[in-house]
Design a protein around this motif. Structure first.
Motif, PDB file in Angstrom:
ATOM      1  N   UNK A   1       0.854  -1.090   0.094  1.00 39.03           N
ATOM      2  CA  UNK A   1      -0.090  -0.015  -0.090  1.00 39.03           C
ATOM      3  C   UNK A   1       0.905   1.212  -0.040  1.00 39.03           C
ATOM      4  N   UNK A   2       0.247   2.469  -0.352  1.00 43.94           N
ATOM      5  CA  UNK A   2       1.053   3.657  -0.312  1.00 43.94           C
ATOM      6  C   UNK A   2       1.573   4.053  -1.703  1.00 43.94           C
ATOM      7  N   UNK A   3       2.416   5.395  -1.564  1.00 40.91           N
ATOM      8  CA  UNK A   3       2.751   5.926  -2.868  1.00 40.91           C
ATOM      9  C   UNK A   3       4.111   5.026  -3.635  1.00 40.91           C
ATOM     10  N   UNK A   4       3.838   4.369  -4.460  1.00 35.16           N
ATOM     11  CA  UNK A   4       5.026   3.452  -4.942  1.00 35.16           C
ATOM     12  C   UNK A   4       5.912   4.097  -6.087  1.00 35.16           C
ATOM     13  N   UNK A   5       5.323   5.326  -6.502  1.00 37.13           N
ATOM     14  CA  UNK A   5       6.220   6.012  -7.603  1.00 37.13           C
ATOM     15  C   UNK A   5       6.628   7.435  -7.070  1.00 37.13           C
ATOM     16  N   UNK A   6       5.921   7.996  -6.141  1.00 33.87           N
ATOM     17  CA  UNK A   6       6.252   9.268  -5.664  1.00 33.87           C
ATOM     18  C   UNK A   6       7.030   9.210  -4.176  1.00 33.87           C
ATOM     19  N   UNK A   7       7.195  10.470  -3.703  1.00 34.72           N
ATOM     20  CA  UNK A   7       7.874  10.543  -2.317  1.00 34.72           C
ATOM     21  C   UNK A   7       7.105  10.290  -1.058  1.00 34.72           C
ATOM     22  N   UNK A   8       5.927   9.744  -1.311  1.00 40.02           N
ATOM     23  CA  UNK A   8       5.177   9.476  -0.106  1.00 40.02           C
ATOM     24  C   UNK A   8       5.336   8.162   0.507  1.00 40.02           C
ATOM     25  N   UNK A   9       4.797   7.987   1.792  1.00 41.60           N
ATOM     26  CA  UNK A   9       4.933   6.896   2.499  1.00 41.60           C
ATOM     27  C   UNK A   9       4.481   5.406   1.698  1.00 41.60           C
ATOM     28  N   UNK A  10       5.182   4.274   2.091  1.00 45.32           N
ATOM     29  CA  UNK A  10       4.570   3.155   1.137  1.00 45.32           C
ATOM     30  C   UNK A  10       4.966   1.727   1.852  1.00 45.32           C
ATOM     31  N   UNK A  11       4.681   0.924   1.529  1.00 53.16           N
ATOM     32  CA  UNK A  11       4.943  -0.541   1.787  1.00 53.16           C
ATOM     33  C   UNK A  11       4.957  -1.303   0.559  1.00 53.16           C
ATOM     34  N   UNK A  12       5.897  -2.111   0.180  1.00 54.06           N
ATOM     35  CA  UNK A  12       6.038  -2.636  -1.134  1.00 54.06           C
ATOM     36  C   UNK A  12       5.255  -3.838  -1.241  1.00 54.06           C
ATOM     37  N   UNK A  13       4.961  -4.729  -0.101  1.00 53.70           N
ATOM     38  CA  UNK A  13       4.178  -5.896  -0.054  1.00 53.70           C
ATOM     39  C   UNK A  13       5.085  -7.062   0.186  1.00 53.70           C
ATOM     40  N   UNK A  14       4.647  -7.861   1.108  1.00 54.45           N
ATOM     41  CA  UNK A  14       5.209  -9.120   1.427  1.00 54.45           C
ATOM     42  C   UNK A  14       5.456 -10.261   0.510  1.00 54.45           C
ATOM     43  N   UNK A  15       4.615 -10.370  -0.613  1.00 57.25           N
ATOM     44  CA  UNK A  15       4.579 -11.066  -1.577  1.00 57.25           C
ATOM     45  C   UNK A  15       5.556 -10.892  -2.567  1.00 57.25           C
ATOM     46  N   UNK A  16       5.698  -9.388  -2.931  1.00 58.51           N
ATOM     47  CA  UNK A  16       6.804  -8.708  -3.986  1.00 58.51           C
ATOM     48  C   UNK A  16       7.900  -9.069  -3.418  1.00 58.51           C
ATOM     49  N   UNK A  17       8.187  -8.731  -1.969  1.00 59.81           N
ATOM     50  CA  UNK A  17       9.543  -8.996  -1.310  1.00 59.81           C
ATOM     51  C   UNK A  17      10.076 -10.391  -1.553  1.00 59.81           C
TER      52      UNK A  17
END
Length: 433
Positions: free
Chosen positions: A273-289
């Motif tokens: 969840x969050x801003x993947x392309x901008x400067x905002x807060x985010x979490x990539x996701x456990x599945x992708x990691x």
């Protein structure tokens, strides 16, 4: 005199009382002489003996001798004595009934009625014993009565004193009740005023809530639009991940602007969840990691900024991997690089090492080693690779005066400075092979 002796005094033909028959008495045939002799209310009938002798065909009658009154008086006295003994025995029976049992003594008296004297002797001894026992009992009762009288006098004094104390307490209670009644009346008046204010406030807030609901509806529509945008951004990230080369870095987590909340479900942490392309807060996701770390070799770099003086420090660990669902265990090797401000007093152990090998826990998925759910008890909803619970926590809240210590973004290496409170954090994975 007993019954046998009384039976021997039989009225004979010559009017004497004797134990022997007179054989020389001659009477005329069929002459019946009735004599009424009153002895203690009894009637005696004189009858001619059946063997009356007749001589020469003539009937001879001989006048009975005169009544012997002394003997009759003696008889009356004896009968009276017997009656007195019977009365005494009756009194004895009554007394024995009071002390023992009427039914048992009645049976004994009936069984011994044929021998009055023997019963009298036996019962006299019993009466004496019972009277002695009764006297002892009366003496004991008298002593107990004296004790009871003494106790009653003592209790009377105690009751009188207690009644005085109770009267005083009742007066105090009446006074307190009067005061409390006045206080309650005042409180009820205040409560009534407050209820009126609350009703007024409720009416006002109802209007405000109606307006807020309309605003929320508008925001929900905006969030739906943002989710559509995020979905498209995620698709672009998925495409970009395929073209990763050596030395390239991918941001796993970022906390700088604090524009979104991290108290999320396990499913959200799994998807990201969050801003993947901008400067905002985010979490990539456990599945992708997990999927990324299965290809090639990766290092993990964590950058942090101290809240007190905004000092930036970072550390980098080798062999970073995220294991598959449902636990998504984190694993990494040794620290291979660090900034000059990154404390590592033991030389090998850092706060992140505490979490090596741990599963990921959220408020709705408890997979830590603590007896309670760390995300609920200490993380305030933020997911992390908790153990029992955390020494390195990047998904906490921004520090404020009201934020509890265990809910903050924090880090420790167990050095002399102890815990470090953070104002921002960023986790990156770097392709090294």
């Amino acid at each position: 005199m007993n019954n046998t002796q009384m039976a021997s005094f039989k009225t004979t033909t010559d009017g004497q009382i004797s134990g022997n028959k007179r054989e020389d008495s001659v009477y005329e045939e069929s002459a019946n002489i009735e004599q009424d002799e009153q002895v203690s209310g009894s009637k005696y009938v004189y009858e001619e003996p059946a063997n009356t002798q007749r001589s020469g065909g003539r009937k001879e009658y001989k006048e009975p001798q005169a009544n012997n009154w002394p003997v009759k008086c003696f008889m009356a006295m004896m009968i009276a004595l017997v009656i007195a003994v019977v009365v005494l025995a009756t009194l004895v029976v009554v007394l024995l009934f009071l002390t023992f049992s009427l039914s048992n003594e009645t049976k004994k008296i009936k069984a011994q009625h044929t021998d009055v004297n023997r019963v009298n002797d036996v019962n006299s001894n019993r009466i004496t014993e019972n009277l002695a026992r009764l006297a002892d009992g009366l003496a004991n009762i008298s002593i107990k009565i004296e004790r009871v009288d003494s106790d009653l006098a003592f209790l009377s004094n105690m009751v009188e004193r207690d009644m005085k104390n109770i009267s005083i307490k009742i007066q105090r209670v009446d006074s307190d009740l009067s005061n409390h009644t006045n206080n309650v009346a005042n409180d009820l008046s205040n409560i009534s005023s407050r209820i009126e204010r609350v009703e007024s406030d409720l009416a006002y807030h109802s209007i405000m809530v109606a307006g807020d609901m309309a605003t929320i509806s508008i925001k929900i529509d905006s969030v739906a639009s943002d989710l559509a945008n995020v979905s498209s951004r995620i698709e672009r990230v998925e495409v970009n991940l395929k073209d990763i080369t050596l030395g390239q870095e991918i941001v796993l987590q970022r906390r700088k602007q604090f524009d979104i909340l991290f108290n999320r479900t396990f499913e959200e942490y799994e998807a990201g969840f969050g801003d993947f392309s901008g400067p905002g807060d985010m979490w990539l996701g456990l599945n992708r990691m997990h999927r990324l770390t299965q290809k090639g070799r990766w290092n993990l770099r964590v950058s942090m900024r101290n809240f007190s003086d905004s000092t930036l420090f970072w550390g980098e660990w080798s062999d970073f991997k995220i294991q598959p669902a449902p636990f998504y265990h984190i694993s990494f090797g040794t620290m291979v690089a660090k900034s000059e401000h990154m404390r590592n007093t033991t030389g090998t152990f850092t706060g992140l090492d505490y979490h090596n090998g741990m599963a990921f826990t959220t408020t709705d998925r408890d997979q830590d080693e603590f007896s309670d759910n760390c995300a609920v008890r200490y993380g305030l909803g933020g997911g992390w690779w908790y153990k029992s619970c955390s020494n390195f926590y990047m998904n906490g809240r921004l520090v404020t005066s009201e934020t509890q210590f265990n809910q903050q973004m924090r880090y420790t290496d167990f050095g002399s400075s102890g815990w470090i409170t953070l104002s921002s954090s960023e986790m990156r994975m770097i392709r090294v092979g």
